[in-house]
Scaffold this motif. Structure first.
Motif, PDB file in Angstrom:
ATOM      1  N   PHE A 197      22.941  47.479  35.572  1.00  0.00           N
ATOM      2  CA  PHE A 197      23.418  46.098  35.492  1.00  0.00           C
ATOM      3  C   PHE A 197      24.639  46.015  34.587  1.00  0.00           C
ATOM      4  CE2 PHE A 197      23.385  42.073  33.135  1.00  0.00           C
ATOM      5  CZ  PHE A 197      23.519  41.175  34.170  1.00  0.00           C
ATOM      6  N   TRP A 198      24.571  46.713  33.444  1.00  0.00           N
ATOM      7  CA  TRP A 198      25.686  46.693  32.498  1.00  0.00           C
ATOM      8  C   TRP A 198      26.961  47.252  33.133  1.00  0.00           C
ATOM      9  CZ3 TRP A 198      28.962  50.178  30.147  1.00  0.00           C
ATOM     10  CH2 TRP A 198      29.703  49.675  29.079  1.00  0.00           C
ATOM     11  N   PHE A 199      26.837  48.370  33.856  1.00  0.00           N
ATOM     12  CA  PHE A 199      28.011  48.933  34.520  1.00  0.00           C
ATOM     13  C   PHE A 199      28.579  47.954  35.539  1.00  0.00           C
ATOM     14  CE2 PHE A 199      27.090  53.338  33.121  1.00  0.00           C
ATOM     15  CZ  PHE A 199      28.369  53.666  32.736  1.00  0.00           C
ATOM     16  N   ALA A 200      27.714  47.297  36.300  1.00  0.00           N
ATOM     17  CA  ALA A 200      28.191  46.373  37.328  1.00  0.00           C
ATOM     18  C   ALA A 200      28.846  45.141  36.730  1.00  0.00           C
ATOM     19  CB  ALA A 200      27.020  45.962  38.227  1.00  0.00           C
ATOM     20  N   GLN A 201      28.338  44.653  35.621  1.00  0.00           N
ATOM     21  CA  GLN A 201      28.834  43.394  35.071  1.00  0.00           C
ATOM     22  C   GLN A 201      29.930  43.566  34.031  1.00  0.00           C
ATOM     23  OE1 GLN A 201      27.948  40.407  36.259  1.00  0.00           O
ATOM     24  NE2 GLN A 201      26.877  41.633  37.783  1.00  0.00           N
ATOM     25  N   SER A 230      32.450  48.356  34.093  1.00  0.00           N
ATOM     26  CA  SER A 230      33.641  48.671  34.889  1.00  0.00           C
ATOM     27  C   SER A 230      34.866  47.938  34.354  1.00  0.00           C
ATOM     28  CB  SER A 230      33.407  48.347  36.361  1.00  0.00           C
ATOM     29  OG  SER A 230      33.129  46.985  36.534  1.00  0.00           O
ATOM     30  N   ILE A 231      34.681  46.751  33.809  1.00  0.00           N
ATOM     31  CA  ILE A 231      35.808  46.007  33.229  1.00  0.00           C
ATOM     32  C   ILE A 231      36.271  46.690  31.951  1.00  0.00           C
ATOM     33  CG2 ILE A 231      36.498  43.801  32.216  1.00  0.00           C
ATOM     34  CD1 ILE A 231      34.437  42.501  34.123  1.00  0.00           C
ATOM     35  N   TYR A 232      35.327  47.070  31.084  1.00  0.00           N
ATOM     36  CA  TYR A 232      35.698  47.769  29.852  1.00  0.00           C
ATOM     37  C   TYR A 232      36.426  49.078  30.162  1.00  0.00           C
ATOM     38  CZ  TYR A 232      32.665  44.633  27.149  1.00  0.00           C
ATOM     39  OH  TYR A 232      32.092  43.550  26.553  1.00  0.00           O
ATOM     40  N   VAL A 233      35.892  49.811  31.123  1.00  0.00           N
ATOM     41  CA  VAL A 233      36.521  51.081  31.487  1.00  0.00           C
ATOM     42  C   VAL A 233      37.932  50.833  32.030  1.00  0.00           C
ATOM     43  CG1 VAL A 233      36.409  53.015  33.114  1.00  0.00           C
ATOM     44  CG2 VAL A 233      34.375  52.312  31.843  1.00  0.00           C
ATOM     45  N   ILE A 262      38.677  57.520  38.460  1.00  0.00           N
ATOM     46  CA  ILE A 262      37.684  57.287  37.396  1.00  0.00           C
ATOM     47  C   ILE A 262      37.155  55.860  37.495  1.00  0.00           C
ATOM     48  CG2 ILE A 262      37.402  57.046  34.891  1.00  0.00           C
ATOM     49  CD1 ILE A 262      39.431  59.384  34.623  1.00  0.00           C
ATOM     50  N   TRP A 263      38.051  54.908  37.689  1.00  0.00           N
ATOM     51  CA  TRP A 263      37.621  53.506  37.783  1.00  0.00           C
ATOM     52  C   TRP A 263      36.725  53.288  39.005  1.00  0.00           C
ATOM     53  CZ3 TRP A 263      40.239  48.915  40.246  1.00  0.00           C
ATOM     54  CH2 TRP A 263      39.641  47.722  39.828  1.00  0.00           C
ATOM     55  N   VAL A 300      30.359  53.739  42.095  1.00  0.00           N
ATOM     56  CA  VAL A 300      29.222  54.667  42.075  1.00  0.00           C
ATOM     57  C   VAL A 300      28.197  54.247  41.023  1.00  0.00           C
ATOM     58  CG1 VAL A 300      28.520  57.056  41.697  1.00  0.00           C
ATOM     59  CG2 VAL A 300      30.620  56.567  42.952  1.00  0.00           C
ATOM     60  N   PHE A 301      28.648  54.022  39.783  1.00  0.00           N
ATOM     61  CA  PHE A 301      27.693  53.648  38.728  1.00  0.00           C
ATOM     62  C   PHE A 301      27.200  52.214  38.894  1.00  0.00           C
ATOM     63  CE2 PHE A 301      29.511  56.784  35.388  1.00  0.00           C
ATOM     64  CZ  PHE A 301      29.007  57.827  36.124  1.00  0.00           C
ATOM     65  N   GLY A 302      28.069  51.317  39.333  1.00  0.00           N
ATOM     66  CA  GLY A 302      27.702  49.905  39.419  1.00  0.00           C
ATOM     67  C   GLY A 302      26.964  49.519  40.681  1.00  0.00           C
ATOM     68  N   ILE A 303      27.078  50.331  41.757  1.00  0.00           N
ATOM     69  CA  ILE A 303      26.438  49.957  43.023  1.00  0.00           C
ATOM     70  C   ILE A 303      25.501  51.063  43.524  1.00  0.00           C
ATOM     71  CG2 ILE A 303      26.872  49.395  45.452  1.00  0.00           C
ATOM     72  CD1 ILE A 303      29.506  48.086  44.502  1.00  0.00           C
ATOM     73  N   LEU A 304      26.041  52.260  43.720  1.00  0.00           N
ATOM     74  CA  LEU A 304      25.247  53.314  44.349  1.00  0.00           C
ATOM     75  C   LEU A 304      24.138  53.847  43.446  1.00  0.00           C
ATOM     76  CD1 LEU A 304      28.074  55.305  46.177  1.00  0.00           C
ATOM     77  CD2 LEU A 304      26.527  53.580  47.118  1.00  0.00           C
TER      78      LEU A 304
END
Length: 83
Positions: free
Chosen positions: A50-54, A57-60, A22-23, A29-33
Motif C-alpha cells: 500500500f505504501w509503495f502504491a500511495q 513511487s512518488i518519493y522515489v 527504476i521508477w 511492479v512494487f505498487g501493483i504486481l
C-alpha cells in the motif's frame, strides 16, 4: 564517426532510460504486481505494498529527479556544456 556530442546525448538517453526503468519497477511492479506479498511487511503501521502504491513511487520519483540533476551537472562539466 561518433562525435563528442553524440556520445553526450547517448549517455543522457541511457541515464533517462535507467531512471525511468527504476521508477517503473517501483511504481508498477512494487505498487501493483507485488502488492500482496509486500503487504505482509509493515512500514510505519501501513502495509508496504500500500505504501509503495500511495507514497513510495512518488518519493522515489522525486529522489530520481535529484539524482538526474546531480548526474547531468556532473556530465555537463565532463563534456564542457555546463551553463
Amino acid at each position: 564517426m561518433k562525435t563528442r556530442m553524440d556520445e553526450y546525448w547517448g549517455k543522457n538517453l541511457r541515464l533517462i532510460a535507467i531512471l525511468l526503468g527504476i521508477w517503473a519497477v517501483v511504481g508498477y511492479v512494487f505498487g501493483i504486481l507485488l502488492v500482496n506479498p509486500l503487504n505482509n511487511i509493515s512500514l510505519g503501521g501501513f502495509p508496504l505494498g500500500f505504501w509503495f502504491a500511495q507514497q513510495g513511487s512518488i518519493y522515489v520519483f522525486v529522489v530520481l529527479i535529484f539524482v538526474y540533476c546531480y548526474l547531468m551537472n556532473k556530465m555537463d562539466k565532463e563534456y564542457d556544456v555546463q551553463e
